[in-house]
Write an enzyme that holds these catalytic residues in place. Structure first.
Site, PDB file in Angstrom:
ATOM      1  N   LYS A  22       3.392  29.939  20.904  1.00  0.00           N
ATOM      2  CA  LYS A  22       4.756  29.831  20.351  1.00  0.00           C
ATOM      3  C   LYS A  22       4.864  30.632  19.051  1.00  0.00           C
ATOM      4  CE  LYS A  22       5.753  26.136  17.736  1.00  0.00           C
ATOM      5  NZ  LYS A  22       6.354  26.295  16.419  1.00  0.00           N
ATOM      6  N   ASN A  23       3.860  30.489  18.180  1.00  0.00           N
ATOM      7  CA  ASN A  23       3.949  31.117  16.861  1.00  0.00           C
ATOM      8  C   ASN A  23       3.764  32.633  16.898  1.00  0.00           C
ATOM      9  OD1 ASN A  23       4.478  28.660  15.798  1.00  0.00           O
ATOM     10  ND2 ASN A  23       2.501  28.378  14.780  1.00  0.00           N
ATOM     11  N   ARG A  93      13.546  26.581  12.389  1.00  0.00           N
ATOM     12  CA  ARG A  93      13.141  27.204  11.124  1.00  0.00           C
ATOM     13  C   ARG A  93      12.851  28.695  11.276  1.00  0.00           C
ATOM     14  NH1 ARG A  93      11.768  25.546   6.533  1.00  0.00           N
ATOM     15  NH2 ARG A  93      10.515  27.406   6.355  1.00  0.00           N
ATOM     16  N   CYS A 117      11.647  20.372   5.910  1.00  0.00           N
ATOM     17  CA  CYS A 117      11.469  19.720   7.200  1.00  0.00           C
ATOM     18  C   CYS A 117      10.512  18.564   6.993  1.00  0.00           C
ATOM     19  CB  CYS A 117      10.966  20.696   8.257  1.00  0.00           C
ATOM     20  SG  CYS A 117       9.286  21.182   7.977  1.00  0.00           S
ATOM     21  N   ARG A 122       8.980  23.712   2.250  1.00  0.00           N
ATOM     22  CA  ARG A 122       8.906  25.022   2.919  1.00  0.00           C
ATOM     23  C   ARG A 122       9.826  26.087   2.314  1.00  0.00           C
ATOM     24  NH1 ARG A 122       7.576  23.959   9.184  1.00  0.00           N
ATOM     25  NH2 ARG A 122       6.446  25.879   8.889  1.00  0.00           N
ATOM     26  N   PRO A 123       9.550  26.502   1.072  1.00  0.00           N
ATOM     27  CA  PRO A 123      10.371  27.531   0.447  1.00  0.00           C
ATOM     28  C   PRO A 123      10.191  28.901   1.110  1.00  0.00           C
ATOM     29  CG  PRO A 123       8.463  27.028  -0.920  1.00  0.00           C
ATOM     30  CD  PRO A 123       8.424  26.070   0.231  1.00  0.00           C
ATOM     31  N   ILE A 124      11.076  29.850   0.781  1.00  0.00           N
ATOM     32  CA  ILE A 124      10.988  31.198   1.361  1.00  0.00           C
ATOM     33  C   ILE A 124      10.934  32.255   0.257  1.00  0.00           C
ATOM     34  CG2 ILE A 124      12.022  30.785   3.630  1.00  0.00           C
ATOM     35  CD1 ILE A 124      14.685  31.727   2.142  1.00  0.00           C
ATOM     36  N   ASP A 125      10.552  31.816  -0.959  1.00  0.00           N
ATOM     37  CA  ASP A 125      10.540  32.726  -2.103  1.00  0.00           C
ATOM     38  C   ASP A 125       9.664  33.959  -1.866  1.00  0.00           C
ATOM     39  OD1 ASP A 125       8.542  30.656  -2.106  1.00  0.00           O
ATOM     40  OD2 ASP A 125       7.846  31.410  -4.035  1.00  0.00           O
ATOM     41  N   LEU A 126       8.549  33.805  -1.155  1.00  0.00           N
ATOM     42  CA  LEU A 126       7.646  34.948  -0.955  1.00  0.00           C
ATOM     43  C   LEU A 126       8.274  36.001  -0.036  1.00  0.00           C
ATOM     44  CD1 LEU A 126       4.309  32.950  -0.557  1.00  0.00           C
ATOM     45  CD2 LEU A 126       5.104  34.169  -2.582  1.00  0.00           C
ATOM     46  N   ASP A 305      -2.227  23.026  11.605  1.00  0.00           N
ATOM     47  CA  ASP A 305      -1.565  22.607  12.844  1.00  0.00           C
ATOM     48  C   ASP A 305      -2.470  21.772  13.762  1.00  0.00           C
ATOM     49  OD1 ASP A 305       0.757  23.782  12.061  1.00  0.00           O
ATOM     50  OD2 ASP A 305       0.660  25.489  13.435  1.00  0.00           O
ATOM     51  N   ARG A 397       9.154  20.947  21.483  1.00  0.00           N
ATOM     52  CA  ARG A 397       9.397  22.181  20.740  1.00  0.00           C
ATOM     53  C   ARG A 397       8.161  23.090  20.710  1.00  0.00           C
ATOM     54  NH1 ARG A 397       9.612  21.060  15.505  1.00  0.00           N
ATOM     55  NH2 ARG A 397       9.168  23.258  15.306  1.00  0.00           N
TER      56      ARG A 397
HETATM   57  C1  UD1 Z   1       3.514  29.112  10.179  1.00  0.00           C
HETATM   58  C2  UD1 Z   1       3.502  28.398  11.508  1.00  0.00           C
HETATM   59  C3  UD1 Z   1       3.171  26.923  11.340  1.00  0.00           C
HETATM   60  C4  UD1 Z   1       1.875  26.760  10.553  1.00  0.00           C
HETATM   61  C5  UD1 Z   1       1.919  27.554   9.258  1.00  0.00           C
HETATM   62  C6  UD1 Z   1       0.599  27.548   8.493  1.00  0.00           C
HETATM   63  C7  UD1 Z   1       5.156  29.669  12.758  1.00  0.00           C
HETATM   64  C8  UD1 Z   1       6.487  29.707  13.427  1.00  0.00           C
HETATM   65  N1  UD1 Z   1       4.822  28.542  12.136  1.00  0.00           N
HETATM   66  O1  UD1 Z   1       4.565  28.527   9.411  1.00  0.00           O
HETATM   67  O2  UD1 Z   1       3.020  26.342  12.632  1.00  0.00           O
HETATM   68  O3  UD1 Z   1       1.691  25.391  10.237  1.00  0.00           O
HETATM   69  O4  UD1 Z   1       2.246  28.930   9.534  1.00  0.00           O
HETATM   70  O5  UD1 Z   1      -0.426  28.031   9.282  1.00  0.00           O
HETATM   71  O6  UD1 Z   1       4.394  30.613  12.839  1.00  0.00           O
HETATM   72  N2  UD1 Z   1       5.218  29.050   1.202  1.00  0.00           N
HETATM   73  C9  UD1 Z   1       5.804  29.269  -0.021  1.00  0.00           C
HETATM   74  N3  UD1 Z   1       6.729  30.271  -0.120  1.00  0.00           N
HETATM   75  C10 UD1 Z   1       7.073  31.060   0.927  1.00  0.00           C
HETATM   76  C11 UD1 Z   1       6.447  30.834   2.184  1.00  0.00           C
HETATM   77  C12 UD1 Z   1       5.520  29.808   2.294  1.00  0.00           C
HETATM   78  O7  UD1 Z   1       5.528  28.566  -1.000  1.00  0.00           O
HETATM   79  O8  UD1 Z   1       7.919  31.949   0.775  1.00  0.00           O
HETATM   80  C13 UD1 Z   1       4.229  27.938   1.343  1.00  0.00           C
HETATM   81  C14 UD1 Z   1       4.721  26.869   2.325  1.00  0.00           C
HETATM   82  O9  UD1 Z   1       5.567  25.946   1.696  1.00  0.00           O
HETATM   83  C15 UD1 Z   1       3.413  26.250   2.778  1.00  0.00           C
HETATM   84  C16 UD1 Z   1       2.456  27.432   2.766  1.00  0.00           C
HETATM   85  O10 UD1 Z   1       3.052  28.431   1.940  1.00  0.00           O
HETATM   86  O11 UD1 Z   1       3.006  25.288   1.854  1.00  0.00           O
HETATM   87  C17 UD1 Z   1       2.170  28.013   4.133  1.00  0.00           C
HETATM   88  O12 UD1 Z   1       3.377  28.417   4.741  1.00  0.00           O
HETATM   89  P1  UD1 Z   1       3.473  29.636   5.768  1.00  0.00           P
HETATM   90  O13 UD1 Z   1       2.118  30.217   5.971  1.00  0.00           O
HETATM   91  O14 UD1 Z   1       4.576  30.536   5.332  1.00  0.00           O
HETATM   92  O15 UD1 Z   1       3.904  28.876   7.090  1.00  0.00           O
HETATM   93  P2  UD1 Z   1       5.081  29.257   8.090  1.00  0.00           P
HETATM   94  O16 UD1 Z   1       5.112  30.722   8.319  1.00  0.00           O
HETATM   95  O17 UD1 Z   1       6.332  28.561   7.694  1.00  0.00           O
END
Ligand code: UD1
Length: 424
Positions: A22-23, A93, A117, A122-126, A305, A397
């Protein structure tokens, strides 16, 4: 709405085939937005999230055909819209992953913020920092984030944390940018390599995917291609636990054994016998198990996961096991449900201390998120008597036909459709 009724099912045995990841499938479908041809994606698990991502591409103007044999064909056309409304984004998401491709292809994008969630904020700042470094102007308001750039420019981007989603989004955006982009401290998960392979198949110039430095040389156009999604390492890991927790013997086909190393290493430490073939793994769980400690980390560390599913197994292993969750701040939602089934677990901050019990007992429980739900299914297979798991939609899902695959191995699971009132 559906629920699972599960009876204790000792000694699962037989063969199971793992679906595509899925990922991997989700970012790959988003990446099709960069192509100017026809893409055919094979071994796609036809899960709700995947169907939603296809719907999103349709909304943006692409013709998407879901074929019977777990195959998706997508015909590129003019992108008609550049925004993703709340109604679509709130379904899934991963919808945020269209931001990089849209920005790169049409120079602007407006996406409803994904929000938190069950497992964290789960921020998206990066992701946004990466786009900004490439010259995009980012604004936020009214629940939406907007990014604009006439033409993205290659940049050197250091990620504070090797985020999977940010690495994918920036890598996709960089494919059609002007010049070279370097992502440092990039995520190295197998799904990143799969996405990079897909992009390279479409004509992108990417080097270093799977290492912490990815270099992308922007190109003018990307074409269509055919690609097969890698097997789902988390689904495979879940079946490995199913074999262990029921003291069974399962042959798991369509796996990449290297991707499973962090999981296999811990299973062996517990005392589970594992035999590896080129694309299959055989789990034999006859020995007495030993308690272990786990710390979740980015790949090649132990995957977050798989944390909940391991906790279900640790719950019935004599002695004390400790789990430290370092990736998500709130990923212990399954603990209170496992405790309702008789597990003895204490949470201290980001650590869980699991004292093994002789047996668990069937109970009515609720799946709070995808992997938490899988952990409850696994616990129910070993728990004495009958368990009822509500909110199966979370499990659906991420696992393609989980109950059918488990039933074929001898599990006693029934899926029942219930109306919303009964759930309340
Ligand atoms: C992906 C996977 C999810 C898995 C996760 C970690 C998908 C669709 N989902 O989620 O199943 O659990 O990787 O292996 O592929 N973070 C920030 N800022 C950002 C982005 C992330 O602080 O801009 C933090 C998140 O809050 C979290 C950590 O980084 O604590 C890891 O997140 P990330 O690796 O981005 O996970 P996802 O891509 O959301």
């Amino acid at each position: 709405m559906s629920k699972f009724i599960i009876e204790q099912s000792p000694g699962l045995s037989g063969t199971v085939r793992i679906s595509g990841a899925k990922n991997s499938a989700l970012p790959i479908i988003a990446a099709v937005l960069l192509s100017e041809g026809q893409c055919r994606i094979e071994d796609v698990p036809l899960l709700k999230d995947v169907i939603n991502m296809c719907e999103l591409l349709k909304w943006l103007g692409f013709k998407t055909t879901i074929e019977k044999n777990e195959c998706i064909s997508i015909q590129s056309s003019r992108i008609k819209k550049h925004f993703v409304p709340y109604e679509l984004a709130s379904q899934m998401r991963a919808s945020f992953l269209v931001m990089g491709p849209l920005l790169s292809r049409v120079g602007k994008t407006r996406v409803s913020l994904p929000g938190g969630c069950a497992i964290g904020t789960r921020p998206i700042d990066l992701h946004l920092k990466g786009f900004a470094a490439m010259g995009a102007k980012i604004t936020q308001g009214h629940g939406y984030v907007e990014a604009k750039a006439k033409k993205l420019k290659g940049a050197k981007i250091y990620l504070d944390f090797p985020s999977v989603g940010a690495t994918e989004n920036i890598m996709m955006a960089a494919c059609l940018a002007e010049g070279q982009t370097i992502i440092e401290n990039a995520a190295v998960e197998p799904e990143i390599v799969d996405l990079a392979n897909f992009l390279v198949n479409m004509g992108a110039h990417i080097k270093g995917a799977g290492t912490d430095t990815i270099k992308i040389e922007g190109v003018k156009k990307l074409k269509g291609c055919t690609h097969t999604v890698i097997p789902d390492r988390i689904e495979a890991g879940t079946f490995m636990i199913a074999a262990a927790i029921t003291k069974g013997n399962i042959r798991i086909e369509n796996v990449v054994t290297d991707h499973l190393k962090p999981i296999s290493a811990k299973m062996r430490e517990i005392g589970v016998e594992i035999m590896e073939e080129e694309t299959a793994i055989i789990i034999n769980a006859k020995e007495k198990f030993k308690s272990i400690d786990i710390k979740t980390l980015p790949f090649p560390g132990f995957p977050t996961d798989m944390q909940a599913q391991f906790m279900a197994l640790m719950s019935i292993i004599e002695g004390t096991s400790i789990i430290i969750e370092t990736i998500f701040e709130n990923r212990f939602m399954h603990v209170s449900e496992l405790k309702r089934m008789g597990a003895n677990i204490k949470i201290e901050g980001r650590s869980a201390v699991v004292e093994g019990v002789k047996k668990m007992t069937g109970a009515k429980v609720k799946a709070t998120d995808l992997r938490a739900g899988a952990a409850l299914v696994l616990a129910a297979l070993t728990a004495q008597g009958e368990s009822e798991i509500k909110d199966v939609k979370h499990i659906d899902r991420g696992y393609y036909e989980l109950e059918k695959k488990l039933c074929a191995l001898g599990a006693k699971i029934r899926k029942i459709d219930v109306d919303d009132e009964e759930i309340e």
